[in-house]
Design a protein around this motif. Structure first.
Motif, PDB file in Angstrom:
ATOM      1  N   GLU A 125      20.946  -7.161  29.857  1.00 16.44           N
ATOM      2  CA  GLU A 125      19.604  -7.601  30.237  1.00 16.44           C
ATOM      3  C   GLU A 125      19.359  -7.528  31.743  1.00 16.44           C
ATOM      4  N   ARG A 126      20.304  -6.996  32.522  1.00 11.65           N
ATOM      5  CA  ARG A 126      20.149  -7.068  33.977  1.00 11.65           C
ATOM      6  C   ARG A 126      19.042  -6.146  34.502  1.00 11.65           C
ATOM      7  N   THR A 127      18.928  -4.957  33.969  1.00 16.33           N
ATOM      8  CA  THR A 127      17.826  -4.081  34.393  1.00 16.33           C
ATOM      9  C   THR A 127      16.481  -4.666  33.987  1.00 16.33           C
ATOM     10  N   GLY A 128      16.407  -5.238  32.784  1.00 21.90           N
ATOM     11  CA  GLY A 128      15.170  -5.890  32.365  1.00 21.90           C
ATOM     12  C   GLY A 128      14.825  -7.061  33.260  1.00 21.90           C
ATOM     13  N   GLU A 129      15.824  -7.852  33.656  1.00 29.63           N
ATOM     14  CA  GLU A 129      15.569  -8.981  34.550  1.00 29.63           C
ATOM     15  C   GLU A 129      15.077  -8.508  35.910  1.00 29.63           C
ATOM     16  N   CYS A 130      15.621  -7.379  36.396  1.00 25.63           N
ATOM     17  CA  CYS A 130      15.164  -6.823  37.682  1.00 25.63           C
ATOM     18  C   CYS A 130      13.705  -6.412  37.610  1.00 25.63           C
ATOM     19  N   LEU A 131      13.338  -5.685  36.550  1.00 29.63           N
ATOM     20  CA  LEU A 131      11.934  -5.283  36.410  1.00 29.63           C
ATOM     21  C   LEU A 131      11.030  -6.490  36.201  1.00 29.63           C
ATOM     22  N   LYS A 132      11.529  -7.494  35.504  1.00 31.64           N
ATOM     23  CA  LYS A 132      10.727  -8.697  35.265  1.00 31.64           C
ATOM     24  C   LYS A 132      10.392  -9.387  36.578  1.00 31.64           C
ATOM     25  N   ARG A 133      11.359  -9.460  37.500  1.00 25.35           N
ATOM     26  CA  ARG A 133      11.136 -10.164  38.756  1.00 25.35           C
ATOM     27  C   ARG A 133      10.318  -9.351  39.758  1.00 25.35           C
ATOM     28  N   THR A 134      10.554  -8.025  39.814  1.00 29.61           N
ATOM     29  CA  THR A 134       9.974  -7.210  40.886  1.00 29.61           C
ATOM     30  C   THR A 134       8.903  -6.252  40.384  1.00 29.61           C
ATOM     31  N   GLY A 135       8.912  -5.914  39.111  1.00 28.16           N
ATOM     32  CA  GLY A 135       7.981  -4.916  38.600  1.00 28.16           C
ATOM     33  C   GLY A 135       6.529  -5.288  38.777  1.00 28.16           C
ATOM     34  N   THR A 136       6.224  -6.583  38.692  1.00 27.32           N
ATOM     35  CA  THR A 136       4.825  -7.011  38.847  1.00 27.32           C
ATOM     36  C   THR A 136       4.309  -6.695  40.244  1.00 27.32           C
ATOM     37  N   SER A 137       5.110  -6.997  41.259  1.00 25.16           N
ATOM     38  CA  SER A 137       4.696  -6.708  42.638  1.00 25.16           C
ATOM     39  C   SER A 137       4.544  -5.207  42.859  1.00 25.16           C
ATOM     40  N   VAL A 138       5.502  -4.429  42.343  1.00 25.59           N
ATOM     41  CA  VAL A 138       5.419  -2.978  42.483  1.00 25.59           C
ATOM     42  C   VAL A 138       4.177  -2.444  41.784  1.00 25.59           C
ATOM     43  N   ALA A 139       3.880  -2.960  40.600  1.00 23.66           N
ATOM     44  CA  ALA A 139       2.715  -2.492  39.856  1.00 23.66           C
ATOM     45  C   ALA A 139       1.423  -2.828  40.577  1.00 23.66           C
TER      46      ALA A 139
ATOM     47  N   ALA B 159       5.231   5.992  38.354  1.00 26.54           N
ATOM     48  CA  ALA B 159       5.937   6.335  37.118  1.00 26.54           C
ATOM     49  C   ALA B 159       7.425   6.533  37.373  1.00 26.54           C
ATOM     50  N   MET B 160       7.738   7.133  38.502  1.00 26.93           N
ATOM     51  CA  MET B 160       9.146   7.330  38.838  1.00 26.93           C
ATOM     52  C   MET B 160       9.851   5.997  39.058  1.00 26.93           C
ATOM     53  N   VAL B 161       9.205   5.087  39.798  1.00 27.99           N
ATOM     54  CA  VAL B 161       9.824   3.795  40.085  1.00 27.99           C
ATOM     55  C   VAL B 161       9.951   2.944  38.824  1.00 27.99           C
ATOM     56  N   LEU B 162       8.998   3.065  37.920  1.00 26.64           N
ATOM     57  CA  LEU B 162       8.978   2.193  36.746  1.00 26.64           C
ATOM     58  C   LEU B 162       9.861   2.710  35.612  1.00 26.64           C
ATOM     59  N   PHE B 163      10.069   4.013  35.524  1.00 31.00           N
ATOM     60  CA  PHE B 163      10.789   4.558  34.377  1.00 31.00           C
ATOM     61  C   PHE B 163      12.115   5.223  34.756  1.00 31.00           C
TER      62      PHE B 163
ATOM     63  N   GLY C 267       6.735   7.432  52.244  1.00 27.83           N
ATOM     64  CA  GLY C 267       6.756   6.026  52.649  1.00 27.83           C
ATOM     65  C   GLY C 267       6.397   5.089  51.519  1.00 27.83           C
ATOM     66  N   ILE C 268       5.368   5.454  50.730  1.00 26.54           N
ATOM     67  CA  ILE C 268       4.953   4.586  49.626  1.00 26.54           C
ATOM     68  C   ILE C 268       6.030   4.505  48.550  1.00 26.54           C
ATOM     69  N   GLY C 269       6.601   5.658  48.177  1.00 31.04           N
ATOM     70  CA  GLY C 269       7.597   5.672  47.115  1.00 31.04           C
ATOM     71  C   GLY C 269       8.899   5.006  47.505  1.00 31.04           C
ATOM     72  N   VAL C 270       9.378   5.242  48.728  1.00 29.68           N
ATOM     73  CA  VAL C 270      10.643   4.663  49.160  1.00 29.68           C
ATOM     74  C   VAL C 270      10.529   3.148  49.307  1.00 29.68           C
ATOM     75  N   ASP C 271       9.370   2.677  49.680  1.00 26.33           N
ATOM     76  CA  ASP C 271       9.165   1.229  49.803  1.00 26.33           C
ATOM     77  C   ASP C 271       9.411   0.527  48.470  1.00 26.33           C
ATOM     78  N   ASP C 272       8.831   1.064  47.405  1.00 21.54           N
ATOM     79  CA  ASP C 272       9.053   0.468  46.081  1.00 21.54           C
ATOM     80  C   ASP C 272      10.504   0.617  45.644  1.00 21.54           C
TER      81      ASP C 272
ATOM     82  N   VAL D 278       0.375   7.841  41.531  1.00 21.59           N
ATOM     83  CA  VAL D 278       0.631   7.627  40.102  1.00 21.59           C
ATOM     84  C   VAL D 278       2.026   8.116  39.727  1.00 21.59           C
ATOM     85  N   PHE D 279       2.402   9.288  40.216  1.00 21.68           N
ATOM     86  CA  PHE D 279       3.726   9.825  39.895  1.00 21.68           C
ATOM     87  C   PHE D 279       4.826   9.002  40.557  1.00 21.68           C
ATOM     88  N   ASN D 280       4.581   8.518  41.768  1.00 21.69           N
ATOM     89  CA  ASN D 280       5.567   7.641  42.406  1.00 21.69           C
ATOM     90  C   ASN D 280       5.780   6.369  41.577  1.00 21.69           C
TER      91      ASN D 280
END
Length: 575
Positions: A462-476, A513-517, A438-443, A509-511
């Motif tokens: 730059e589209r993947t970078g823009e996606c992480l820029k907008r959503t990565g903070t909330s996921v982190a 890392a998987m979502v971020l990388f 549940g935690i991993g699929v949500d992200d 932590v592994f979830n």
């Protein structure tokens, strides 16, 4: 431009973090294939650690608080008193089928005697060991005297805490027998130690053993106790109630004692439950009877028989001793419960240490069908919800890949815990796989949705970078919050909860890392798929919408034209 008010530090930190995420996303997009390969390789290698996973089912190791008084007393017992003080308890608990019914009756105790006798006569054999193992061979015997006399050793009784010890019938639970010429086999049901010492004293000196019997206050053992059934032909003449029925509440009041009045006193709370007393403290009634058979530990059984001639040619080990004890306990539960007739007014519940371990093992075993079913349902849900009719926006394959990555991250996290020596328990095997899913699929859903909403005017690289820029903070932030919560929960001193919390924190932590990388690499590959106008899941085929004619009005092209009010409207542009 200087007109903003408020705290600048949080905004600056957020901007810096978003800049890092943007750079990370752009780099992942440029090397998406390499990132995906390395990520799968690392996660898969750690998942192999599940092969050395161990499941802890010992109640003491799971639920006894570290450093508590209970753990200190257990440690003191093992260190100071030695292995001979350790034993396992097997219980028979009898209760009436009707609530509140008095169980201190002759019929109820006779039924308890039948169940206890059936349990005491259990015999098992083990694989290559030809001999049979009964209660007298594996039971715990307190303080066996060191005397070179095989007869006395065979007669030394087992420690059985039972309300039947208040009566002569308690002797029937004791096994073992001895033979003397000219008289019947000596058993505890016909043994008068004082008379036996007088007879044997004519042939050999037994002063030392007599002194032991006097100090332990053995006396005539069971021969001087009342008979539960005075009509029994074996009831000894020395029984005080040879011609009358016993007063059962009076006999059980204050508890019973074993063959030694001084050292083997069974308190009333150990053998009776739900008791009722009058104003003077006299026992009137009870609602439960309890008998406990004490067995040796595997180490004791191994040490006791390691020099026995019958197992001299067999590779006798502590593991085999433990297997014998477990087999005996399972049969003990089975026979004790089967000995009660179906129409009885009482219920007998047999319980052993192995029964509890079997229950814990069954709860701790991973149900592959249940886990696989849960993940398959999530796969179907992710695929259906992310499919679109518009091929350029459909992400069904991304949903499938995301759920599979979450499953791999859970396996790799638990594999690392196994390599670190963190044992699994029922909470880990039954709860954690679904919690982590549940935690991993949500992200994963959050990132995929943000990726589809990324503006087409952003440069392709730059589209993947823009996606992480907008959503990565909330996921982190959510992932870090979950990690801190689970690591804080690991401070709980209960070992089972501590292990579960540590494993959950590692999996989070592994979830993350998987979502971020790794998952952004999947999004980048899907972006290439959309640019090449291929189908979503069947990416080997081109999309039929790739040759579709799209009509765009001039205002949609934002042409800098200012037509005359008398001019005709321009014709649509065709692409």
């Amino acid at each position: 431009q200087g007109r903003a008010v408020g705290q600048r530090a949080p905004l600056w930190l957020r901007a810096r973090f978003q800049a890092l995420l943007f750079a990370l996303g752009c780099r992942i997009q440029r090397h998406c294939g390499k990132v995906l390969f390395v990520g799968l390789l690392v996660f898969g290698a750690l998942a192999v650690g599940l092969r050395v996973a161990s499941i802890e089912t010992d109640i003491e190791h799971l639920w006894v608080e570290a450093g508590s008084r209970v753990s200190q007393e257990l440690r003191y017992t093992k260190e100071k008193l030695g292995e001979e003080s350790v034993y396992t308890s097997q219980m028979l608990i009898q209760t009436p089928k009707k609530d509140g019914e008095n169980i201190l009756t002759q019929e109820a105790l006779q039924l308890h005697l039948e169940a206890a006798l059936a349990a005491s006569k259990v015999q098992v054999s083990y694989s290559s060991l030809s001999r049979s193992w009964d209660l007298n061979k594996i039971c715990y015997k307190s303080g066996v005297p060191i005397i070179e006399n095989g007869m006395i050793e065979r007669l030394f009784p087992c420690v059985i805490l039972t309300p039947l010890d208040c009566f002569w019938e308690g002797a029937k639970l004791q096994g073992g027998s001895a033979y003397l010429p000219g008289r019947p086999d000596i058993q505890w049901s016909n043994l008068d130690p004082l008379q036996l010492m007088e007879e044997l004293g004519q042939f050999t000196s037994l002063e030392g053993f007599k002194e032991l019997l006097e100090k332990a206050e053995v006396g005539q053992a069971y021969m001087e106790r009342p008979c539960l059934d005075p009509r029994d032909p074996q009831c000894p003449p020395s029984a005080p109630n040879k011609q009358s029925h016993p007063d059962i509440p009076a006999e059980l009041s204050g508890g019973c004692h074993g063959f030694s009045r001084k050292f083997m006193r069974w308190q009333q709370e150990l053998i009776l439950g739900g008791t009722t007393k009058d104003s003077q403290g006299k026992l009137l009634r009870a609602e439960a009877l309890q008998t406990m058979f004490l067995l040796m530990s595997p180490r004791q059984l191994f040490e006791h028989f390691k020099d026995d001639y019958e197992i001299h040619d067999i590779s006798w080990s502590e593991e085999k001793a433990g297997a014998i004890l477990e087999a005996w306990q399972r049969k003990f539960v089975e026979l004790a419960q089967d000995s009660i007739p179906p129409n009885a007014t009482q219920s007998v519940h047999a319980f052993s240490t192995t029964t509890l371990n079997d229950i814990m093992k069954s709860f701790s075993d991973v149900s592959a069908i249940r886990v696989a079913g849960g993940y398959l349902l999530m796969l179907a849900y992710a695929c259906v919800t992310m499919l679109r009719w518009d091929c350029s926006k459909s992400q069904g394959a991304v949903g499938l890949a995301g759920v599979l990555l979450v499953a791999l991250s859970v396996a790799s996290g638990l594999g690392l815990c196994s390599l670190l020596g963190i044992s699994f328990n029922a909470a880990t095997t039954q709860v954690l796989p679904f919690l982590a899913l549940g935690i991993g699929v949500d992200d994963m859903f959050l990132l995929a949705h943000a990726f589809t909403e990324t503006s087409q005017h952003i440069p392709f690289k730059e589209r993947t970078g823009e996606c992480l820029k907008r959503t990565g903070t909330s996921v982190a932030l959510t992932s870090v919050s979950n990690m801190i919560a689970f690591f804080m929960a690991a401070l709980v001193p209960i070992p089972a909860l501590r292990a579960f919390s540590l494993q959950a924190a590692v999996v989070v932590v592994f979830n993350f890392a998987m979502v971020l990388f790794v998952f952004p690499a999947i999004l980048s590959l899907d972006l290439h798929r959309r640019e090449r106008r291929r189908l979503d899941i069947l990416c080997c085929f081109y999309s039929p919408c790739s040759s579709r004619v799209i009509q765009i009005q001039p205002q949609e092209l934002k042409l800098p034209c200012f037509p005359s009010p008398h001019a005709h409207p321009p014709a649509p542009h065709t692409l």
